[in-house]
Scaffold this active site. Sequence first.
Site, PDB file in Angstrom:
ATOM      1  N   LYS A 123      13.762  -8.073  14.000  1.00 26.05           N
ATOM      2  CA  LYS A 123      14.787  -8.186  15.052  1.00 26.05           C
ATOM      3  C   LYS A 123      14.595  -9.425  15.903  1.00 26.05           C
ATOM      4  O   LYS A 123      15.568 -10.008  16.375  1.00 26.05           O
ATOM      5  CB  LYS A 123      14.789  -6.943  15.943  1.00 26.05           C
ATOM      6  CG  LYS A 123      15.427  -5.726  15.299  1.00 26.05           C
ATOM      7  CD  LYS A 123      15.863  -4.743  16.364  1.00 26.05           C
ATOM      8  CE  LYS A 123      16.645  -3.585  15.795  1.00 26.05           C
ATOM      9  NZ  LYS A 123      17.005  -2.594  16.801  1.00 26.05           N
ATOM     10  N   LYS A 206      18.234  -2.267   3.320  1.00 26.81           N
ATOM     11  CA  LYS A 206      18.541  -0.963   3.901  1.00 26.81           C
ATOM     12  C   LYS A 206      20.009  -0.900   4.331  1.00 26.81           C
ATOM     13  O   LYS A 206      20.536  -1.897   4.816  1.00 26.81           O
ATOM     14  CB  LYS A 206      17.619  -0.806   5.121  1.00 26.81           C
ATOM     15  CG  LYS A 206      17.558   0.546   5.747  1.00 26.81           C
ATOM     16  CD  LYS A 206      16.687   0.514   6.998  1.00 26.81           C
ATOM     17  CE  LYS A 206      17.378  -0.179   8.144  1.00 26.81           C
ATOM     18  NZ  LYS A 206      16.856   0.098   9.475  1.00 26.81           N
ATOM     19  N   LYS A 209      23.871  -0.428  10.287  1.00 30.27           N
ATOM     20  CA  LYS A 209      25.092  -0.690  11.056  1.00 30.27           C
ATOM     21  C   LYS A 209      25.197  -2.159  11.431  1.00 30.27           C
ATOM     22  O   LYS A 209      26.271  -2.637  11.780  1.00 30.27           O
ATOM     23  CB  LYS A 209      25.176   0.217  12.292  1.00 30.27           C
ATOM     24  CG  LYS A 209      23.966   0.209  13.191  1.00 30.27           C
ATOM     25  CD  LYS A 209      24.039   1.376  14.194  1.00 30.27           C
ATOM     26  CE  LYS A 209      22.668   1.990  14.432  1.00 30.27           C
ATOM     27  NZ  LYS A 209      22.656   3.286  15.027  1.00 30.27           N
TER      28      LYS A 209
HETATM   29  P1  TYM Z   1      17.739   4.156  14.507  1.00 33.79           P
HETATM   30  O1  TYM Z   1      18.652   4.396  15.640  1.00 33.79           O
HETATM   31  O2  TYM Z   1      17.710   2.806  13.890  1.00 33.79           O
HETATM   32  O3  TYM Z   1      18.028   5.189  13.346  1.00 33.79           O
HETATM   33  C1  TYM Z   1      18.083   6.582  13.609  1.00 33.79           C
HETATM   34  C2  TYM Z   1      17.492   7.381  12.458  1.00 33.79           C
HETATM   35  O4  TYM Z   1      18.183   7.087  11.246  1.00 33.79           O
HETATM   36  C3  TYM Z   1      17.258   6.678  10.251  1.00 33.79           C
HETATM   37  N1  TYM Z   1      17.893   5.690   9.381  1.00 33.79           N
HETATM   38  C4  TYM Z   1      17.898   5.744   8.043  1.00 33.79           C
HETATM   39  N2  TYM Z   1      17.393   6.661   7.199  1.00 33.79           N
HETATM   40  C5  TYM Z   1      17.578   6.439   5.875  1.00 33.79           C
HETATM   41  N3  TYM Z   1      18.224   5.366   5.375  1.00 33.79           N
HETATM   42  C6  TYM Z   1      18.753   4.422   6.190  1.00 33.79           C
HETATM   43  N4  TYM Z   1      19.391   3.371   5.689  1.00 33.79           N
HETATM   44  C7  TYM Z   1      18.594   4.593   7.595  1.00 33.79           C
HETATM   45  N5  TYM Z   1      18.983   3.876   8.682  1.00 33.79           N
HETATM   46  C8  TYM Z   1      18.549   4.552   9.758  1.00 33.79           C
HETATM   47  C9  TYM Z   1      16.089   6.088  11.020  1.00 33.79           C
HETATM   48  O5  TYM Z   1      14.904   6.076  10.260  1.00 33.79           O
HETATM   49  C10 TYM Z   1      16.018   7.031  12.205  1.00 33.79           C
HETATM   50  O6  TYM Z   1      15.310   8.204  11.865  1.00 33.79           O
HETATM   51  N6  TYM Z   1      13.351   3.651  16.867  1.00 33.79           N
HETATM   52  C11 TYM Z   1      14.315   4.614  16.360  1.00 33.79           C
HETATM   53  C12 TYM Z   1      14.879   5.511  17.432  1.00 33.79           C
HETATM   54  C13 TYM Z   1      13.841   6.234  18.249  1.00 33.79           C
HETATM   55  C14 TYM Z   1      13.072   7.344  17.818  1.00 33.79           C
HETATM   56  C15 TYM Z   1      12.281   7.712  18.938  1.00 33.79           C
HETATM   57  C16 TYM Z   1      12.965   8.028  16.595  1.00 33.79           C
HETATM   58  C17 TYM Z   1      13.514   5.971  19.551  1.00 33.79           C
HETATM   59  N7  TYM Z   1      12.580   6.882  19.964  1.00 33.79           N
HETATM   60  C18 TYM Z   1      11.366   8.772  18.859  1.00 33.79           C
HETATM   61  C19 TYM Z   1      12.060   9.105  16.545  1.00 33.79           C
HETATM   62  C20 TYM Z   1      11.280   9.459  17.650  1.00 33.79           C
HETATM   63  C21 TYM Z   1      15.475   3.848  15.729  1.00 33.79           C
HETATM   64  O7  TYM Z   1      15.707   2.698  16.036  1.00 33.79           O
HETATM   65  O8  TYM Z   1      16.245   4.587  14.903  1.00 33.79           O
END
Ligand code: TYM
Length: 343
Positions: A123, A206, A209
């Site tokens: 990022k 991956k 969005k």
């Molecule tokens: P984020 O918002 O990018 O994504 C949310 C969840 O979706 C999953 N995900 C995917 N899984 C499979 N294939 C994909 N292409 C894909 N894209 C996204 C992510 O693995 C995630 O589970 N840092 C985290 C948010 C967060 C969080 C937390 C998660 C903040 N605090 C505490 C767990 C516990 C994030 O950016 O996810």
Amino acid sequence: MSEGVQTPPAFTKRVFSGIQPSGGLTLGNYLGALKRFAEVQEQDYETVFCMVDLHAITVWQDPDKLAHATRELCAGFIASGVDPKKSVLFNQSQVAEHAQLAWIFNTVARMGWMQRMTQWKDKAGKNTQNASLGLFAYPALMAADILLYHATHVPVGDDQKQHVELTRDIAAKFNHDYKVDFFPITEPVIEGAATRVMSLRDGSKKMSKSDPSDMSRINMTDDADAIASKIRKARTDPEGLPSEAEGLKDRPEARNLVNIYAALANQSVDQVLADVGGKQFSEFKPMLSELAVAKLSPISTEMARLMRDPAEIDAILRDGADQARAIAAPVLERTYEIVGMVR
Ligand code: TYM
């Protein structure tokens, strides 16, 4: 969750996970996270789920769009089956304890740990001097999210594994430095056929969005025509489908479509291939479209219905924040005491 996942002793079995309200939800978010949240809610765990708006602003978010995206995300949770009567559902900025514990963890985590995070490297890009300090400290806030609830299990997609491992490091260092056994060593839970859903245009990337090409992803708000057209145009290779998983080796695009099918159908990859092995993609893609539309259309319809009453969503989030604070406040208070702050 499968039986193999260990619960640290002495802590309530509690799941925490979060999603950023930083734009629309994708099929990756659904299969890697939301669908699994709805499943674990029915198992023997307390479940706490968060729209992590403080995380979202580590990269620029248009203020007019952030509130909309947060409500839409909440609608996405509920439409995917997360029930606010069974799970705590809230947004991060309403529970100040997240930012407060994150500060403590900023003093526990080491610069070197943060520098190794692949999400930071991706990022921030080449111009790290211009990235926000918040983006660098992001994993300490994520550790605070999880440990504020003494969460024992964190269901996430594969891309978040490194952050959950860092959470373990922070918990262990805190416990060690202050000679306590206060924070659990949390387990990442990365299970199922779709823990890493890939782009429909490039099987090495991956599904995300933030990909500039909308054809690379299925959005949870896409209608049936859009879903069918994206699957029809999804990249594949000229071979037909194999009868066993071994035959998907070195075929990332083919493997991705089979994984998506398996996850949507609640089947294993082997079960799917036993049925479709030998077919051409011209035959398999319409099957996948039909399944995807059948599973996703009711969710997008329900999201749209919920979004017609934003006041109701806000009430759900406020109520969730009260429940979250009731768990988080005593944990923060005890942390301050452990650190030696006058209370
Ligand atoms: P984020 O918002 O990018 O994504 C949310 C969840 O979706 C999953 N995900 C995917 N899984 C499979 N294939 C994909 N292409 C894909 N894209 C996204 C992510 O693995 C995630 O589970 N840092 C985290 C948010 C967060 C969080 C937390 C998660 C903040 N605090 C505490 C767990 C516990 C994030 O950016 O996810």
